[in-house]
Write an enzyme that holds these catalytic residues in place. Structure first.
Site, PDB file in Angstrom:
ATOM      1  N   LYS A  79       0.842  -1.200   0.000  1.00 35.57           N
ATOM      2  CA  LYS A  79       0.000   0.000   0.000  1.00 35.57           C
ATOM      3  C   LYS A  79       0.875   1.248   0.000  1.00 35.57           C
ATOM      4  O   LYS A  79       1.896   1.299   0.692  1.00 35.57           O
ATOM      5  CB  LYS A  79      -0.912  -0.022   1.232  1.00 35.57           C
ATOM      6  CG  LYS A  79      -1.903   1.135   1.307  1.00 35.57           C
ATOM      7  CD  LYS A  79      -2.795   0.997   2.534  1.00 35.57           C
ATOM      8  CE  LYS A  79      -3.824   2.107   2.615  1.00 35.57           C
ATOM      9  NZ  LYS A  79      -4.740   1.953   3.769  1.00 35.57           N
ATOM     10  N   SER A 149      -9.498   2.152   3.127  1.00 34.32           N
ATOM     11  CA  SER A 149      -8.646   2.888   2.218  1.00 34.32           C
ATOM     12  C   SER A 149      -7.671   1.996   1.421  1.00 34.32           C
ATOM     13  O   SER A 149      -7.055   2.456   0.458  1.00 34.32           O
ATOM     14  CB  SER A 149      -7.824   3.908   3.001  1.00 34.32           C
ATOM     15  OG  SER A 149      -6.983   3.271   3.954  1.00 34.32           O
ATOM     16  N   SER A 173      -9.902  -0.165   7.185  1.00 29.47           N
ATOM     17  CA  SER A 173      -9.315  -0.024   5.850  1.00 29.47           C
ATOM     18  C   SER A 173      -8.637  -1.263   5.294  1.00 29.47           C
ATOM     19  O   SER A 173      -8.244  -1.279   4.130  1.00 29.47           O
ATOM     20  CB  SER A 173      -8.328   1.146   5.835  1.00 29.47           C
ATOM     21  OG  SER A 173      -9.022   2.359   5.970  1.00 29.47           O
TER      22      SER A 173
END
Length: 463
Positions: A79, A149, A173
């Site tokens: 990420k 997210s 997330s």
């Protein structure tokens, strides 16, 4: 089956026996990225040259008898909140396009030490402050969101663009994209995994963990990234077990709590049906199911956002003043709201959080885990603002999603999401397993038992 379709467990067995080379596996993943990422946009950057070089090194090491373990030669995504030396950490934002990492984050370094291969950095909702990840699409339906997210990580794993990916979880997330993309997502106990080198959203609630294709894969990933790190004062000096040890032991003798409130208050009927059927599967495999009331249900979201909003604003204060025009509107509004929160309000939130954590300890007496829906609905359409639940109840997408995942963050308890069905639109439904502090082994054991009794995780999007 093509190499990119393998789980870590399957691929590592073939790599260790030299039936599959890391070069062949990595090339397959990179070709898959070339094939589908133009439609998904899961990756901020793809490290093609670096990945192939690392794969060649891994292949030689294994041939020389220096096999490092089950992640050796395995292609994974990172990420874009995690620092990776030599790459920008943009957090999918124009605000930080020039932020170049000079060293690896703690998780990336541990993954490299285990022989994992970084194939690229995945998109996040800007600075992890949202549940949409607007840059990315859901591989099950390109007209829907991948969650957030860690939406890029969820979409990449589900579509075969990597065998696993790292995500962060402040209000769900990891679990939100895992649920809507049909993957496994594990938020470990707060303090189990170092956040050093990871862009923060809220120091009090930030967690990092893996998104994978199977529960056993999540156990393998956690075993590598978990551990004390003096650079992250939140990490705890507790023993790191072999998370795969006992994962096949089944659920006989375990007591599972089924909530009577909160998690089933406003839920899509199809989601509720699949989750209750999953609980029945666990019961049929020997688990005792006991009803439990979720404490402080009405205060959960107030505490979640009462911590995120001021802490995020504190983190972004200087950047907001210097580059405020570069933030996306939704994120900038949240950051501006946090500027006017009173310190007295923040302190009250901290006190209520303490009460919630104490109440959850009491609620867990006699329980090994709580099982509930990961989310109250499946993937929202791109641009969708709210869900309508039974009895005419309407909730915004962010409140609906975070409402179900927030208890894991507020309490810091380990929480796992795994697929438990598909709705009438062919979209994945997530089952959430919440455990005791630092008892990820039991959480994984429950998830693996359910996974082994069904075939949901074997299903992949056709794209």
């Amino acid at each position: 089956m093509k190499p990119y379709q393998l789980s870590i467990t399957e691929a590592s067995r073939l790599v260790a026996s030299r039936e599959l080379s890391p070069v062949e596996l990595t090339r397959s993943v990179l070709e898959r990225i070339d094939e589908v990422d133009g439609r998904l946009s899961a990756f901020v950057v793809v490290a093609t040259e670096q990945a192939m070089e690392a794969a060649a090194i891994a292949e030689k090491e294994i041939a020389d008898g220096s096999y490092r373990g089950p992640l050796h030669g395995i292609p994974i995504g990172i990420k874009d909140l995690f620092d990776v030396a030599g790459f920008p950490t943009s957090a999918s934002s124009k605000v930080r396009v020039d932020h170049m990492a000079t060293e690896d984050s703690a998780c990336v370094q541990r993954l490299r030490d285990a022989g994992a291969i970084m194939v690229g950095k995945t998109h996040t909702h800007e600075f992890a402050y949202g549940v949409i990840t607007p840059t990315t699409r859901n591989p099950w339906d390109l007209a829907r969101i991948p969650g957030g997210s860690s939406g890029g990580s969820g979409a990449a794993v589900a579509s075969g663009e990597c065998l696993a990916a790292m995500g962060s979880d402040t209000g769900g997330s990891i679990r939100i994209p895992a649920s809507v993309c049909g993957t496994v997502g594990l938020k470990p106990t707060y303090g189990r995994v170092s956040r050093h080198g990871v862009t923060s959203l809220c120091w009090a609630l930030d967690h990092v963990g893996p998104l994978t294709r199977t529960v056993r894969d999540a156990a393998l990933m956690l075993g590598v990234v978990a551990g004390f790190d003096p650079r992250d004062p939140a990490t705890a000096e507790v023993a790191i077990p072999d998370y795969t040890d006992g994962i096949d032991a089944g659920v006989s003798g375990l007591t599972i709590g089924l909530p009577t409130n909160y998690f089933f208050d406003d839920v899509d009927p199809q989601v509720e049906t699949f989750v209750r059927e999953a609980v029945a599967v666990l019961a049929a495999n020997g688990a005792t199911v006991r009803e439990v009331e979720i404490p402080y249900a009405q205060q959960m979201m107030a505490v979640e956002f009462g911590l995120i909003v001021p802490e995020a604003s504190a983190y972004h204060q200087s950047m907001l003043r210097a580059r405020g025009e570069h933030y996306q509107d939704d994120v900038r509004i949240f950051l501006e709201v946090g500027e006017v929160m009173l310190a007295s309000q923040y302190l009250k939130v901290l006190r209520v959080r303490t009460l919630i954590k104490e109440a959850f300890r009491e609620a867990f007496e006699g329980l090994d885990a709580i099982v509930c829906p990961t989310l109250p609905a499946t993937a929202a359409r791109v641009g969708q603002q709210e869900f309508e639940f039974p009895k005419g109840v309407r909730k915004s997408v962010i409140n609906a999603y975070v409402g179900h995942s927030a208890p894991g963050n507020v309490t810091g308890l380990p929480a796992l999401s795994l697929p438990c069905g598909f709705d009438s639109n062919g979209l994945p439904v997530g089952l959430q397993v919440i455990g005791r502090p630092y008892d990820e082994r039991t959480v994984l054991r429950i998830g693996h038992t359910y996974e082994a009794a069904t075939d949901w995780t074997a299903r992949t999007p056709s794209l």
